[in-house]
Write a protein that holds these residues in place. Structure first.
Motif, PDB file in Angstrom:
ATOM      1  N   PHE A 214       0.926  -1.266  -0.204  1.00  0.00           N
ATOM      2  CA  PHE A 214       0.012  -0.010  -0.080  1.00  0.00           C
ATOM      3  C   PHE A 214       0.901   1.347  -0.011  1.00  0.00           C
ATOM      4  O   PHE A 214       0.502   2.324  -0.522  1.00  0.00           O
ATOM      5  CB  PHE A 214      -1.220   0.134   1.242  1.00  0.00           C
ATOM      6  CG  PHE A 214      -2.176   0.738   1.068  1.00  0.00           C
ATOM      7  CD1 PHE A 214      -1.961   2.147   1.223  1.00  0.00           C
ATOM      8  CD2 PHE A 214      -3.284   0.296   0.361  1.00  0.00           C
ATOM      9  CE1 PHE A 214      -3.285   2.930   1.053  1.00  0.00           C
ATOM     10  CE2 PHE A 214      -4.282   1.121   0.054  1.00  0.00           C
ATOM     11  CZ  PHE A 214      -4.484   2.246   0.258  1.00  0.00           C
ATOM     12  N   LEU A 215       2.101   1.226   0.647  1.00  0.00           N
ATOM     13  CA  LEU A 215       2.816   2.242   0.692  1.00  0.00           C
ATOM     14  C   LEU A 215       3.489   2.733  -0.690  1.00  0.00           C
ATOM     15  O   LEU A 215       3.369   3.652  -1.203  1.00  0.00           O
ATOM     16  CB  LEU A 215       4.045   2.064   1.706  1.00  0.00           C
ATOM     17  CG  LEU A 215       5.275   2.916   1.472  1.00  0.00           C
ATOM     18  CD1 LEU A 215       4.650   4.536   2.138  1.00  0.00           C
ATOM     19  CD2 LEU A 215       6.396   2.500   2.457  1.00  0.00           C
ATOM     20  N   ALA A 216       3.792   1.585  -1.572  1.00  0.00           N
ATOM     21  CA  ALA A 216       4.178   1.959  -3.078  1.00  0.00           C
ATOM     22  C   ALA A 216       3.155   2.370  -3.624  1.00  0.00           C
ATOM     23  O   ALA A 216       3.337   3.090  -4.522  1.00  0.00           O
ATOM     24  CB  ALA A 216       4.502   0.477  -3.425  1.00  0.00           C
TER      25      ALA A 216
ATOM     26  N   ALA B 177      -2.422  -4.414   5.263  1.00  0.00           N
ATOM     27  CA  ALA B 177      -2.674  -3.232   5.469  1.00  0.00           C
ATOM     28  C   ALA B 177      -4.034  -2.947   6.003  1.00  0.00           C
ATOM     29  O   ALA B 177      -5.226  -3.491   5.385  1.00  0.00           O
ATOM     30  CB  ALA B 177      -2.869  -2.442   3.819  1.00  0.00           C
ATOM     31  N   THR B 178      -4.261  -2.180   6.961  1.00  0.00           N
ATOM     32  CA  THR B 178      -5.565  -1.746   7.680  1.00  0.00           C
ATOM     33  C   THR B 178      -5.536  -0.404   7.551  1.00  0.00           C
ATOM     34  O   THR B 178      -5.037   0.433   7.076  1.00  0.00           O
ATOM     35  CB  THR B 178      -5.524  -2.349   9.204  1.00  0.00           C
ATOM     36  OG1 THR B 178      -4.497  -1.846   9.786  1.00  0.00           O
ATOM     37  CG2 THR B 178      -5.331  -3.984   9.124  1.00  0.00           C
TER      38      THR B 178
ATOM     39  N   ARG C  61      -2.897   9.627  -0.832  1.00  0.00           N
ATOM     40  CA  ARG C  61      -1.897   9.520   0.653  1.00  0.00           C
ATOM     41  C   ARG C  61      -2.623   9.916   1.632  1.00  0.00           C
ATOM     42  O   ARG C  61      -3.802  10.980   1.529  1.00  0.00           O
ATOM     43  CB  ARG C  61      -0.631  10.728   0.176  1.00  0.00           C
ATOM     44  CG  ARG C  61       0.468  10.262  -0.386  1.00  0.00           C
ATOM     45  CD  ARG C  61       1.017  11.491  -0.800  1.00  0.00           C
ATOM     46  NE  ARG C  61       1.860  12.451   0.208  1.00  0.00           N
ATOM     47  CZ  ARG C  61       3.067  12.557   0.111  1.00  0.00           C
ATOM     48  NH1 ARG C  61       3.780  12.481  -0.820  1.00  0.00           N
ATOM     49  NH2 ARG C  61       3.298  13.371   1.344  1.00  0.00           N
ATOM     50  N   ARG C  62      -2.279   9.814   3.098  1.00  0.00           N
ATOM     51  CA  ARG C  62      -2.743  10.173   4.211  1.00  0.00           C
ATOM     52  C   ARG C  62      -3.150  11.567   4.241  1.00  0.00           C
ATOM     53  O   ARG C  62      -3.973  12.086   4.738  1.00  0.00           O
ATOM     54  CB  ARG C  62      -2.110   9.677   5.333  1.00  0.00           C
ATOM     55  CG  ARG C  62      -2.470   9.780   6.803  1.00  0.00           C
ATOM     56  CD  ARG C  62      -1.807   8.881   7.678  1.00  0.00           C
ATOM     57  NE  ARG C  62      -0.886   9.803   8.498  1.00  0.00           N
ATOM     58  CZ  ARG C  62      -0.043   9.391   9.288  1.00  0.00           C
ATOM     59  NH1 ARG C  62      -0.119   7.951   9.725  1.00  0.00           N
ATOM     60  NH2 ARG C  62       0.925  10.019   9.723  1.00  0.00           N
ATOM     61  N   ASP C  63      -2.090  12.297   3.844  1.00  0.00           N
ATOM     62  CA  ASP C  63      -1.886  13.847   3.675  1.00  0.00           C
ATOM     63  C   ASP C  63      -2.578  14.425   2.716  1.00  0.00           C
ATOM     64  O   ASP C  63      -2.807  15.708   2.431  1.00  0.00           O
ATOM     65  CB  ASP C  63      -0.588  14.407   4.187  1.00  0.00           C
ATOM     66  CG  ASP C  63       0.278  14.004   2.953  1.00  0.00           C
ATOM     67  OD1 ASP C  63       1.597  14.397   3.135  1.00  0.00           O
ATOM     68  OD2 ASP C  63      -0.029  13.211   2.244  1.00  0.00           O
TER      69      ASP C  63
ATOM     70  N   THR D 260       3.767   5.738  10.570  1.00  0.00           N
ATOM     71  CA  THR D 260       4.333   6.793  11.517  1.00  0.00           C
ATOM     72  C   THR D 260       4.382   8.077  10.563  1.00  0.00           C
ATOM     73  O   THR D 260       4.571   9.253  10.969  1.00  0.00           O
ATOM     74  CB  THR D 260       5.809   6.372  11.947  1.00  0.00           C
ATOM     75  OG1 THR D 260       6.450   6.011  10.815  1.00  0.00           O
ATOM     76  CG2 THR D 260       5.702   5.367  12.810  1.00  0.00           C
ATOM     77  N   GLY D 261       3.947   8.012   9.452  1.00  0.00           N
ATOM     78  CA  GLY D 261       4.150   9.330   8.361  1.00  0.00           C
ATOM     79  C   GLY D 261       3.312   8.982   7.353  1.00  0.00           C
ATOM     80  O   GLY D 261       2.896   7.934   7.154  1.00  0.00           O
ATOM     81  N   ALA D 262       2.792  10.067   6.388  1.00  0.00           N
ATOM     82  CA  ALA D 262       2.220   9.745   5.190  1.00  0.00           C
ATOM     83  C   ALA D 262       2.849   8.743   4.235  1.00  0.00           C
ATOM     84  O   ALA D 262       2.035   7.884   3.777  1.00  0.00           O
ATOM     85  CB  ALA D 262       2.197  11.149   4.419  1.00  0.00           C
ATOM     86  N   LEU D 263       3.919   8.647   4.258  1.00  0.00           N
ATOM     87  CA  LEU D 263       4.718   7.605   3.594  1.00  0.00           C
ATOM     88  C   LEU D 263       5.927   6.947   4.049  1.00  0.00           C
ATOM     89  O   LEU D 263       7.053   6.791   3.787  1.00  0.00           O
ATOM     90  CB  LEU D 263       5.358   8.459   2.160  1.00  0.00           C
ATOM     91  CG  LEU D 263       4.530   8.864   1.154  1.00  0.00           C
ATOM     92  CD1 LEU D 263       5.222   9.518   0.119  1.00  0.00           C
ATOM     93  CD2 LEU D 263       3.583   8.007   0.565  1.00  0.00           C
ATOM     94  N   GLN D 264       5.481   6.720   5.317  1.00  0.00           N
ATOM     95  CA  GLN D 264       6.289   5.971   6.393  1.00  0.00           C
ATOM     96  C   GLN D 264       5.696   5.205   7.298  1.00  0.00           C
ATOM     97  O   GLN D 264       4.721   5.313   8.027  1.00  0.00           O
ATOM     98  CB  GLN D 264       6.843   7.030   7.389  1.00  0.00           C
ATOM     99  CG  GLN D 264       8.113   6.903   8.072  1.00  0.00           C
ATOM    100  CD  GLN D 264       9.371   6.978   7.242  1.00  0.00           C
ATOM    101  OE1 GLN D 264       9.329   8.064   6.309  1.00  0.00           O
ATOM    102  NE2 GLN D 264      10.080   6.212   7.457  1.00  0.00           N
ATOM    103  N   LEU D 265       6.248   3.768   7.010  1.00  0.00           N
ATOM    104  CA  LEU D 265       5.625   2.912   7.889  1.00  0.00           C
ATOM    105  C   LEU D 265       6.369   2.577   9.352  1.00  0.00           C
ATOM    106  O   LEU D 265       7.503   3.204   9.379  1.00  0.00           O
ATOM    107  CB  LEU D 265       5.967   1.345   7.301  1.00  0.00           C
ATOM    108  CG  LEU D 265       5.345   1.283   5.706  1.00  0.00           C
ATOM    109  CD1 LEU D 265       5.878  -0.317   5.380  1.00  0.00           C
ATOM    110  CD2 LEU D 265       3.968   1.537   5.848  1.00  0.00           C
ATOM    111  N   GLY D 266       5.512   2.391  10.317  1.00  0.00           N
ATOM    112  CA  GLY D 266       6.163   2.127  11.516  1.00  0.00           C
ATOM    113  C   GLY D 266       6.914   0.464  11.549  1.00  0.00           C
ATOM    114  O   GLY D 266       6.870  -0.128  10.584  1.00  0.00           O
TER     115      GLY D 266
END
Lengths: 258, 201
Positions: free
Chosen positions: A62-64, A105-106, A73-75, A91-97
């Motif tokens: 999902f990030l890709a 992906a949830t 994007r989240r933002d 952890t960010g708009a394009l950053q996974l924890g």
């Protein structure tokens, strides 16, 4: 010459980590005794041949997608397409924890899930397709008559949801080679919104009856299959922009006959 | 030296050209995040004309979903919208847009849509009856909160909702009253029509 070599190296390094296409399994489909009969009584559902992703979509995938589709994007996402918890666990708009890459992906809305599937020339599975594929275990296309199988699934759902999500792919593959249909995350389907709408054409006549049949719509055969009833109850309660910590998705494709 | 002069001249021409462009109609303000027009969908109307959902922007819209072979409930949906149309004054009517979108991606065509428009004497200057692809039907139903399911005989069972969109596509009112006049809906329509121009772009 050296410049060209450097350019090639740089270009290769810039490629996303996973360029492999997602794996889809072919499912022949057929006549199927659904908990939600198409006529509201007992008619079997007819499931055309289709292909289904063997695993739910991961955070990494999902990030890709979000990287190349900024409107998801989240933002950047329009509020009509997702609630305030969209991808909240990153952890960010394009950053996974840490550890999220291979988890399902949830916190994705129906709109976002549909858009992801479209990006790989796919779509969300229908309820019937999902139910059909989910009826299988490792050795049987339809394990639903086995009380031990039903118990096992209910046990998974009894697990507290505060535990960290496992990675995708750890469940046993069913006869189609598909994993994690039970016990990992709930999953969106294309027609989640109409599960409780009557399938009986005689209900068209009275506008006041356009609201839903409730328990009458569920087949008597499978009232003991509590796991599937829970799934129906959850999906029916959702709106398309909703996101939850336990709701993910996978994609389906029509089956192209070779 | 001459070279630089030529560069400057070219630059001046270019800038001049872009300045001319800048004085033509300003681009519309970005859509609100909750506008229905955020949805990319291509609709085909009863004249066969294709347009984007977002092209509806600019006028308030009463929108509902239906299908042409629907015998019972869909005529009531049209009735509900006609009731609002009839209650409006001529100037108000001119600013409203009445839009229907078919559930039936497989069978509804400009011809079937035009038949309904003719049967119901719907004024083409403000009634647009449309069809779109199945995926867009599902997405539009999702943004409008309409539920529908195909029946075994090729029809659809569906909720009946008339939604009022403001000039920027935000849902400002909804009505499920198909059998009788909905005074609240009419009031909402009048409010949106009367909204100041600056709020409308």
């Amino acid at each position: 010459m050296r410049g060209a070599a450097l350019f090639l190296v740089a270009w290769t390094l810039a490629l996303p980590a996973s360029t492999g296409a997602a794996e889809y399994a072919r499912i022949a489909g057929g006549s199927f005794a659904s908990v939600l009969p198409p006529d509201g009584k007992s008619a079997p559902a007819q499931v055309a041949p289709f292909r289904l992703r063997t695993l739910p979509v991961t955070n990494g995938e999902f990030l890709a997608f979000a990287r190349t589709h900024p409107q998801w994007r989240r933002d950047g996402i329009a509020s009509i397409f997702a609630d305030g918890q969209y991808l909240a666990h990153w952890t960010g708009a394009l950053q996974l924890g840490d550890g999220q890459r291979q988890q399902p992906a949830t916190h994705v809305s129906w709109f976002a899930a549909a858009a992801f599937c479209e990006s790989e020339q796919a779509r969300l599975p229908s309820w019937y397709e999902f139910e059909f594929a989910a009826a299988a275990d490792a050795t049987r296309a339809d394990a639903r008559g086995d009380p031990a199988w039903r118990e096992r699934i209910l046990d998974w759902y009894a697990r507290p949801s505060t535990a960290a999500l496992p990675d995708v792919g750890n469940g046993t593959a069913n006869v189609y080679g598909i994993r994690d249909m039970h016990g990992l995350v709930w999953e969106w389907v294309s027609d989640y919104a109409s599960l409780m709408v009557s399938g009986d054409n005689r209900d068209q006549g009275d506008p006041d009856l356009l609201k839903f049949c409730g328990a009458g719509a569920l087949s008597t055969q499978d009232r003991e299959n509590y796991a599937v009833l829970m799934r129906i109850a959850l999906l029916s309660s959702l709106k398309a922009a909703d996101t939850t910590a336990n709701l993910g998705f996978r994609c389906a494709k029509d089956d192209i006959q070779d | 030296m001459i070279f630089m002069t030529r560069v400057f001249a070219a630059l001046a021409l270019f800038l001049g050209a872009t300045t001319v462009q800048a004085t033509s109609p300003e681009p519309a303000a970005p859509l609100p995040g909750d506008s229905v027009y955020q949805l990319d969908a291509v609709l085909t109307d009863q004249r066969g004309h294709e347009f984007k959902l977002a092209d509806l922007r600019g006028r308030p819209v009463l929108i509902a979903m239906f299908y042409t072979s629907c015998k019972y409930v869909c005529p009531l949906i049209v009735d509900a919208m006609v009731r609002v149309e009839r209650a409006l004054g001529d100037a108000e009517k001119k600013d409203m847009h009445f839009v229907l979108v078919s559930f039936d991606a497989d069978h509804d065509t400009p011809q079937t849509l035009a038949e309904i428009a003719t049967q119901r004497h719907l004024d083409a200057s403000r009634w647009t009856l449309t069809r779109t692809d199945a995926a867009s039907v599902r997405k539009l139903a999702a943004v409008l909160g309409v539920q529908y399911r195909a029946t075994t005989d090729g029809g659809f069972n569906h909720s009946s909702i008339v939604s009022l969109l403001d000039q920027r596509g935000r849902i400002v009112a909804r009505s499920t009253r198909m059998n009788e006049a909905d005074a609240e809906l009419l009031q909402a329509v009048r409010r949106v029509l009367a909204a100041p121009v600056s709020a409308q772009r």
